[in-house]
Design an enzyme around this catalytic site. Structure first.
Site, PDB file in Angstrom:
ATOM      1  N   LYS A  28       7.540  -0.064  14.353  1.00 53.44           N
ATOM      2  CA  LYS A  28       7.356  -0.521  12.971  1.00 53.44           C
ATOM      3  C   LYS A  28       6.232   0.284  12.331  1.00 53.44           C
ATOM      4  O   LYS A  28       5.106   0.294  12.831  1.00 53.44           O
ATOM      5  CB  LYS A  28       7.011  -2.010  12.946  1.00 53.44           C
ATOM      6  CG  LYS A  28       6.550  -2.535  11.585  1.00 53.44           C
ATOM      7  CD  LYS A  28       5.999  -3.957  11.701  1.00 53.44           C
ATOM      8  CE  LYS A  28       5.342  -4.417  10.396  1.00 53.44           C
ATOM      9  NZ  LYS A  28       4.723  -5.758  10.524  1.00 53.44           N
ATOM     10  N   LYS A  65      -0.124 -11.554   0.363  1.00 53.12           N
ATOM     11  CA  LYS A  65      -1.110 -12.098   1.300  1.00 53.12           C
ATOM     12  C   LYS A  65      -2.378 -12.507   0.565  1.00 53.12           C
ATOM     13  O   LYS A  65      -2.654 -12.022  -0.539  1.00 53.12           O
ATOM     14  CB  LYS A  65      -1.479 -11.024   2.341  1.00 53.12           C
ATOM     15  CG  LYS A  65      -0.362 -10.616   3.269  1.00 53.12           C
ATOM     16  CD  LYS A  65      -0.845  -9.490   4.179  1.00 53.12           C
ATOM     17  CE  LYS A  65       0.253  -9.035   5.132  1.00 53.12           C
ATOM     18  NZ  LYS A  65       0.527 -10.030   6.172  1.00 53.12           N
ATOM     19  N   ASP A 118      -0.759  -2.025   9.944  1.00 55.04           N
ATOM     20  CA  ASP A 118       0.567  -2.607  10.140  1.00 55.04           C
ATOM     21  C   ASP A 118       1.605  -1.564  10.539  1.00 55.04           C
ATOM     22  O   ASP A 118       2.781  -1.883  10.678  1.00 55.04           O
ATOM     23  CB  ASP A 118       1.014  -3.359   8.883  1.00 55.04           C
ATOM     24  CG  ASP A 118       1.900  -4.550   9.218  1.00 55.04           C
ATOM     25  OD1 ASP A 118       1.837  -5.026  10.367  1.00 55.04           O
ATOM     26  OD2 ASP A 118       2.645  -5.009   8.339  1.00 55.04           O
ATOM     27  N   GLU A 175       8.465  -8.609   6.736  1.00 55.49           N
ATOM     28  CA  GLU A 175       9.187  -7.370   6.437  1.00 55.49           C
ATOM     29  C   GLU A 175       9.410  -6.488   7.658  1.00 55.49           C
ATOM     30  O   GLU A 175      10.345  -5.682   7.688  1.00 55.49           O
ATOM     31  CB  GLU A 175       8.439  -6.575   5.354  1.00 55.49           C
ATOM     32  CG  GLU A 175       7.307  -5.679   5.820  1.00 55.49           C
ATOM     33  CD  GLU A 175       6.159  -6.431   6.503  1.00 55.49           C
ATOM     34  OE1 GLU A 175       5.472  -5.826   7.330  1.00 55.49           O
ATOM     35  OE2 GLU A 175       5.938  -7.623   6.207  1.00 55.49           O
ATOM     36  N   ARG A 178      10.467  -7.010  10.640  1.00 56.28           N
ATOM     37  CA  ARG A 178      11.745  -7.184  11.345  1.00 56.28           C
ATOM     38  C   ARG A 178      12.906  -6.573  10.559  1.00 56.28           C
ATOM     39  O   ARG A 178      13.902  -6.161  11.148  1.00 56.28           O
ATOM     40  CB  ARG A 178      11.966  -8.675  11.626  1.00 56.28           C
ATOM     41  CG  ARG A 178      12.097  -9.544  10.400  1.00 56.28           C
ATOM     42  CD  ARG A 178      11.754 -10.995  10.703  1.00 56.28           C
ATOM     43  NE  ARG A 178      10.322 -11.175  10.920  1.00 56.28           N
ATOM     44  CZ  ARG A 178       9.738 -12.341  11.210  1.00 56.28           C
ATOM     45  NH1 ARG A 178      10.482 -13.432  11.351  1.00 56.28           N
ATOM     46  NH2 ARG A 178       8.441 -12.432  11.391  1.00 56.28           N
TER      47      ARG A 178
END
Length: 491
Positions: free
Chosen positions: A256, A268, A279, A340, A342
Site C-alpha cells: 500500500k 481525519k 501511510d 482507502e 484496502r
C-alpha cells in the site's frame, strides 16, 4: 539515499588500539575477566578497566547492557564503552547491544574489541542499523555529525567472511525503506516515489510503471477512486527480480503506497495528521526488500507491486456512499473514504495474481488503527489463509527479531462487511476492525492462492527511539521478508 556505515572485521591489532583516537567499545563477559585486546586497554588505562570489570557496577550490568567510562586516562580515544556479553550470547541480545554502539556511530570512528564473541556479525548489524539519521531537510547541515567508521577486532576473522556484504544488503534495504517512509509528502509524491523505484534498475531490477490510462484499461477503478481527488497521478509500479529458476513461480509482495492520507471526505482529525506521510509504509517495505534482494543477488523470483496514490478531499474526490468496481469485478460500497488502503490493495493483489500466478502472495499495509490498539508497536498483525507460508513468515520474523503475531480470520466476520447495495462494504464498524479489513482483502485472493496480509500500522513508524532505529521509520519487515525468501524461495 542514506548510506549505511558498514563494518570491517579484522584480527586483533594491539598497535591500532594504542593509536585509536575515536571511541573504543570493549566486550566483556565475566567480572574481572579480560581478553587480550581488553588487557591492552587496561594497561594503557593504568588498570582502570580491570577495576571497573571487578566492580559492583559491572556485576549489575545485565546481558547486553553497556556502561560508559568517560575521559579514559592513558588512551588517545575519546571514550571507552564496556558492553557485557557472554561469548555465546543470544544473537538478538547481541544485535540490540550493537544498537548501543550504533547510537554513537555517526560522526565517530568506533573500534570494537569483540574478543571471542560468536555473533560479532550481529553486533555489527545492530550498530549499523542504529547508525541512521534522516536529516535531508535540515538547513544547518554543517553542524550535523558526518562520516564515521566501524571496525571490529575479533578472535577468528575467518568466521565473518562475507559478513560485510550481507550486512550491506540488509541495511541498504532497511535504510531505503526508512528514507521513503520518513520523507514528507510534498517531496515524496507518487511521481517521485515511482522515480526512486525506477532507479532500482541499476541493480538489475526490471521496473514497469502503469499510469492512470493503463490502470483504467485494466479496470483498477477501486484504486483510481482513492486518488481521484488528488493532483498527484495514481500509479502502480511493478518491480521484478528474477534470480531463480526461469520456470519457478515468483513470490509476490504487494504494498500500500498512500503517500499522504487525509482520510478524504471522511477527513481525519487535525491532531496527528502529519504522521500520515507514513501511510505508504507497505510500499516502502516492499521497495526495501526488493533492494536487499537485488543487492545480494538473491537466487529467487520475487515481484514487488506497489499502488501509489494520494487520498485528498476535493470536488472530484470519492464520497461516502459511492459504489466502485474493482479489477476483479466485485463492487464495493464506500462507507468511509478513510478506509482507502484496502481499495488500493485489492486491485493490485488481483493484478498480481492475474499477471504472475505467484507461488505465494504477501501484502503489507499501514492499514488499521485497530491493530495498534490490539498489538501496540511491538508486533505486526499477521493474517493468512495458508499455515505453511504463515509459519514460514513467523519463523523468519522471529529469527530477525521483528515482532509478528498471527490474528484470527473466519467467515463469521464477513457479516460485518455485508452491503445491501453492493457486493461488500469497505468497512465493518469498530468491531474487529483489523480482522474485517483482512476479510475484505481475502475476497480478492483466488482459491488455492497462499496469502498473508501484514498490518504494519503499529510497527512501520514509532514515536521514540528504539534499540535498532531512532524515532521515525523503522524499516520493519525488510529483514523478515528477506529471510523468508532465503528460507523458502531460494533456488
Amino acid at each position: 539515499m542514506t548510506t549505511p556505515i558498514l563494518p570491517e572485521f579484522g584480527d586483533v591489532n594491539l598497535d591500532l588500539i594504542d593509536e585509536h583516537e575515536g571511541r573504543i567499545t570493549v566486550v566483556l563477559s565475566e567480572p574481572g575477566k579480560l581478553h587480550p585486546a581488553a588487557r591492552r586497554v587496561n594497561k594503557l588505562m593504568r588498570g582502570a578497566l580491570l577495576r571497573f570489570a571487578e566492580s559492583k557496577t559491572f556485576e549489575k550490568l545485565k546481558e547486553g547492557e553497556a556502561h560508559e567510562l568517560a575521559f579514559p586516562t592513558g588512551l588517545k580515544a575519546d571514550a571507552v564503552q564496556v558492553v557485557r556479553l557472554e561469548p555465546r550470547a543470544d544473537q538478538h541480545v547481541v544485535r540490540k547491544a550493537g544498537g548501543l554502539i550504533g547510537k554513537h556511530l555517526i560522526g565517530n570512528d568506533i573500534l570494537v574489541l569483540a574478543g571471542p564473541l560468536k555473533h560479532a556479525d550481529d553486533l555489527a548489524l545492530g550498530a549499523t542499523l542504529r547508525g541512521y539519521a534522516f536529516d535531508d531537510h535540515k538547513s544547518k547541515k554543517d553542524d550535523a555529525p558526518k562520516g564515521g567508521s566501524l571496525r571490529l577486532m575479533v578472535s577468528r576473522p575467518v568466521m565473518f567472511e562475507g559478513a560485510r556484504d550481507r550486512i550491506a544488503a540488509q541495511t541498504e534495504g532497511v535504510f531505503f525503506t526508512r528514507d521513503l517512509v520518513n520523507e514528507p509528502a510534498n517531496v515524496l509524491t507518487t511521481t517521485e516515489f515511482a522515480d526512486r523505484l525506477i532507479d532500482l534498475k541499476k541493480l538489475g531490477v526490471k521496473v514497469k510503471v502503469l499510469d492512470e490510462p493503463a490502470l483504467e484499461k485494466l479496470g483498477m477503478r477501486a484504486l483510481l477512486a482513492v486518488g481521484q481527488g488528488s493532483e498527484a497521478p495514481s500509479k502502480v509500479v511493478v518491480m521484478e527480480w528474477m534470480g531463480g529458476d526461469a520456470s519457478a513461480a515468483p513470490l509476490a509482495l504487494v504494498g500500500k503506497g498512500v503517500v499522504f492520507d487525509t482520510g478524504g471526505i471522511s477527513i481525519k482529525p487535525a491532531a496527528g495528521m502529519e504522521d500520515m506521510t507514513m501511510d505508504m509504509g507497505g510500499a516502502g517495505t516492499v521497495a526495501g526488500v526488493m533492494k536487499t534482494l537485488a543487492t545480494r543477488k538473491a537466487k529467487a523470483n520475487v515481484v514487488g507491486l506497489v499502488g501509489l496514490v494520494e487520498n485528498m478531499p476535493d470536488g472530484r474526490a470519492q464520497r461516502p456512499g459511492d459504489i466502485v468496481a474493482s479489477m476483479k469485478g466485485d463492487t464495493i460500497e464506500v462507507i468511509n473514504t478513510d478506509a482507502e488502503g484496502r481499495l488500493v490493495l485489492c486491485d493490485v493483489m488481483w493484478y498480481a495474481q492475474e499477471e504472475y500466478k505467484p507461488a505465494g502472495m504477501i501484502d503489507l499495509a499501514t492499514l488499521t488503527g485497530a491493530i495498534i490498539i490490539g498489538l501496540g508497536h511491538e508486533n505486526t498483525g499477521v493474517f493468512s489463509n495458508d499455515d505453511t507460508l504463515c509459519n514460514g513468515l513467523l519463523k523468519a520474523a522471529s529469527a530477525e527479531g521483528e515482532g509478528a503475531w498471527r490474528m484470527p480470520m473466519g467467515p463469521g466476520y464477513d457479516q460485518l462487511i455485508k452491503s445491501h447495495k453492493a457486493d461488500m462494504k469497505n468497512v465493518g464498524g469498530r468491531t474487529a476492525g483489523s480482522i474485517t479489513a483482512a476479510q475484505f482483502l481475502g475476497r480478492f485472493v483466488k482459491d488455492g492462492q497462499p496469502w498473508i496480509h501484514l498490518d504494519i500500522a503499529g510497527t512501520a513508524q514509532v514515536a521514540q527511539d528504539g534499540p535498532l532505529a531512532p524515532k521515525g521509520a523503522t524499516g520493519w519487515g525488510v529483514l523478515a521478508l528477506n529471510r523468508l525468501v532465503l528460507d523458502m524461495f531460494e533456488a
